[in-house]
Design an enzyme around this catalytic site. Structure first.
Site, PDB file in Angstrom:
ATOM      1  N   GLY A 104      44.625  40.101  34.702  1.00 39.09           N
ATOM      2  CA  GLY A 104      44.789  39.112  33.644  1.00 39.09           C
ATOM      3  C   GLY A 104      46.169  39.042  33.041  1.00 39.09           C
ATOM      4  CE1 TYR A 153      43.410  33.519  41.979  1.00 40.13           C
ATOM      5  CE2 TYR A 153      45.179  33.646  40.354  1.00 40.13           C
ATOM      6  CZ  TYR A 153      44.064  34.188  40.954  1.00 40.13           C
ATOM      7  OH  TYR A 153      43.597  35.417  40.530  1.00 40.13           O
ATOM      8  NE  ARG A 203      47.256  28.114  39.173  1.00 41.97           N
ATOM      9  CZ  ARG A 203      47.959  28.076  38.062  1.00 41.97           C
ATOM     10  NH1 ARG A 203      49.158  27.483  38.044  1.00 41.97           N
ATOM     11  NH2 ARG A 203      47.496  28.606  36.957  1.00 41.97           N
ATOM     12  CB  CYS A 227      44.358   7.289  47.176  1.00 44.70           C
ATOM     13  SG  CYS A 227      43.966   5.671  46.467  1.00 44.70           S
ATOM     14  CD  GLU A 232      40.194  44.149  39.335  1.00 43.16           C
ATOM     15  OE1 GLU A 232      39.660  43.032  39.344  1.00 43.16           O
ATOM     16  OE2 GLU A 232      39.633  45.189  39.719  1.00 43.16           O
TER      17      GLU A 232
END
Length: 419
Positions: free
Chosen positions: A234, A367, A308, A338, A269
Site C-alpha cells: 500500500g 498495473y 488506469r 471510440c 509486500e
C-alpha cells in the site's frame, strides 16, 4: 543509475535514449528500467531491516521484473494461480511463495494444493472460512494464514481501499474463533492484512493506525504461536509532479511505533512502490486538432495500453520528450478508442505537441501492462528493458494473429479440446 532518489520523475529519464527506443521498437512502447526496480526494493528493504519484504507480483508480473527482484533476494507474494506459475518460471523457490487467495476458483486451489504437496513451504492465505473448508476438502493440512479485514481502508481510490471492503478478509472480531478452529485443521503460521493502495504522506498515520489494529489482533490470537504477521503493502509513489515522495524511513518508524512489540516476524509486500516509477510508455502523436474549448492531441496509445486513467481516474504525468523546451500549452491527450473514456489528460500544460512527436506517459510500471487489453482488437504493445547502457526486448509486440489465435484454434472444437 548511480544513486537512488526516492522518486524518479519523467525529466530524469534520458530523452535521447527514449527517442532512439521509439524509433527502433515503434510505439506505443513500454520502457522498463530493471535497475530502478531493484533500487526501489533495496530502499524499502533497508527501511525495514527486521522485517521480511516480499514483492506483490500483481503490480507487474513481467519476467524481467520478477527475475530482477529475485536477483536481489526478494520473495514473491502471489494473488492468483498464474502469478504462482510465473514466479516459479522466473526462478522463485516455490517453498518461499505466499499465495493470497481471494475468492479462488477451483483450478487455482487445485494448483496451489498440488504445488504444496511437493513444496510444503508454500503458504496459502485465506480470506473466507469457505476457502479453508475447500482446502480441507482437497486434503490440504499445510501452512495457512488468515487474511483480516480490519475495517479501515486507505489509499488513492475507493476501488483499492481493500481494508474496509467486505470482499477482502475475515472481519476482525471473528478472527480469534477462526484461528482456534484452523489450528485444529492446518498449520496456522500467520495473519495477513492489506489495508489499501497508493498511500502517500498525508495518509500514513491512518494507514499505521490500521496496521496497529492488526498487530493488536495478532497479540490477541497469540503472536507467540505465529511465524509472521503480514501487514501487506500500500505504500505509494507520487504520480503528480508537485507531490512529495514518501520518506520511507520516517514511514517505517511510524509503522513500527503503531505496531509495537510482536513475537512474530513482520512481513511487508510492496508492489506499486517497487515498480511504478521504473516504467513509462512512449506514444506517438498522430493528430492535433484545434477545438473551440481545447486542443485535442491524438496519440497511438489508448486505454487498451493503459487503462488506469479510465478505470481509476488516475493521474499520469506526460512529457513531450521530442521537444521538452517548447512552450507549454493546455491540451487534452487521448487515444484512438471510440469512447470518451480514452483520455490520458484534459487541459494539461504540455510542451506543445506536434504530429510525430513522442510523448512519455510516466509511472506506468504498476498495473500498467498488467491491465493492458485488446479493446478494439488492438494488439498489446511491446516492452523493452533498459539494462546498463543497452536495452533488450522483454515482451514482443502482439500481432493480429496473436489477438485472434484463440478463436482460430478453438472454433468448432469440443469443449475438452478448448480446455
Amino acid at each position: 543509475m548511480s544513486h537512488s532518489p526516492p522518486v524518479r520523475r519523467l525529466a530524469d529519464w534520458d530523452h535521447e535514449q527514449l527517442l532512439a527506443l521509439a524509433a527502433e521498437y515503434e510505439t506505443p512502447l513500454y520502457v522498463l528500467e530493471t535497475g530502478r526496480v531493484q533500487a526501489n526494493y533495496r530502499r524499502f528493504d533497508a527501511a525495514f531491516p527486521d522485517a521480511e519484504v516480499m514483492y506483490a507480483a500483481k503490480a507487474h508480473t513481467g519476467r524481467a521484473v520478477l527475475s530482477a527482484l529475485l536477483d536481489v533476494g526478494a520473495d514473491i507474494e502471489c494473488a492468483a494461480r498464474g502469478e504462482l506459475q510465473r514466479a516459479i518460471e522466473a526462478g522463485a523457490d516455490p517453498n518461499t511463495l505466499q499465495y493470497t487467495a481471494v475468492n479462488p476458483p477451483a483450478a487455482d486451489l487445485d494448483y496451489a494444493v498440488e504445488l504444496a504437496d511437493e513444496y510444503p513451504g508454500l503458504t496459502i492465505t485465506g480470506g473466507a472460512r469457505d476457502t479453508f473448508d475447500r482446502l480441507q476438502a482437497r486434503g490440504y493440512d499445510g501452512r495457512v494464514a488468515i487474511r483480516i479485514n480490519p475495517g479501515i481502508g486507505t489509499g488513492h481510490h475507493e476501488k483499492v481501499a481493500t481494508g474496509k471492503d467486505a470482499k477482502f478478509g475475515i472481519p476482525a472480531e471473528r478472527v480469534p474463533d477462526l484461528a482456534a478452529d484452523l489450528r485444529e485443521r492446518f498449520d496456522l503460521v500467520g495473519l495477513h492484512a492489506h489495508v489499501g493502495s497508493g498511500v502517500l504522506t498525508g495518509e500514513v498515520d491512518e494507514h499505521a493506525r490500521a496496521l496497529g489494529k492488526v498487530a493488536d489482533l495478532a497479540r490477541e490470537v497469540g503472536d507467540g504461536d505465529l511465524e509472521f504477521v503480514d501487514f501487506g503493502g500500500g505504500f505509494g509513489v507520487p504520480y503528480r509532479e508537485d507531490e512529495p515522495p514518501l520518506d520511507i524511513e520516517v514511514v517505517a518508524e511510524t509503522v513500527r511505533e503503531a505496531v509495537g512489540d510482536l513475537n512474530a516476524t513482520m512481513k511487508f509486500e510492496p508492489g506499486r512502490y517497487v515498480v511504478a516509477d521504473a516504467e513509462l510508455i512512449l506514444a506517438r502523436v498522430n493528430t492535433v486538432k484545434e477545438a473551440p474549448e481545447t486542443t485535442v492531441v491524438g496519440v497511438d496509445a489508448s486505454l487498451s495500453t493503459l487503462i488506469r486513467p479510465a478505470m481509476f481516474d488516475s493521474y499520469h504525468p506526460i512529457r513531450n520528450v521530442s521537444a521538452p523546451d517548447r512552450a507549454d500549452e493546455a491540451v487534452s491527450v487521448g487515444g484512438p478508442c471510440c469512447t470518451s473514456a480514452d483520455v490520458f489528460a484534459t487541459d494539461r500544460p504540455i510542451a506543445r505537441p506536434e504530429r510525430e512527436d513522442i510523448l512519455a506517459i510516466g509511472n506506468a510500471g504498476a498495473y500498467g501492462y498488467e491491465l493492458a487489453n485488446n479493446f478494439h482488437s488492438q494488439p498489446r504493445p511491446a516492452e523493452v528493458a533498459i539494462e546498463g547502457d543497452g536495452a533488450r526486448i522483454v515482451r514482443r509486440r502482439e500481432t493480429m494473429a496473436d489477438v485472434t489465435r484463440v478463436e482460430d484454434e478453438t472454433a468448432g472444437a469440443p469443449d475438452a479440446e478448448r480446455e
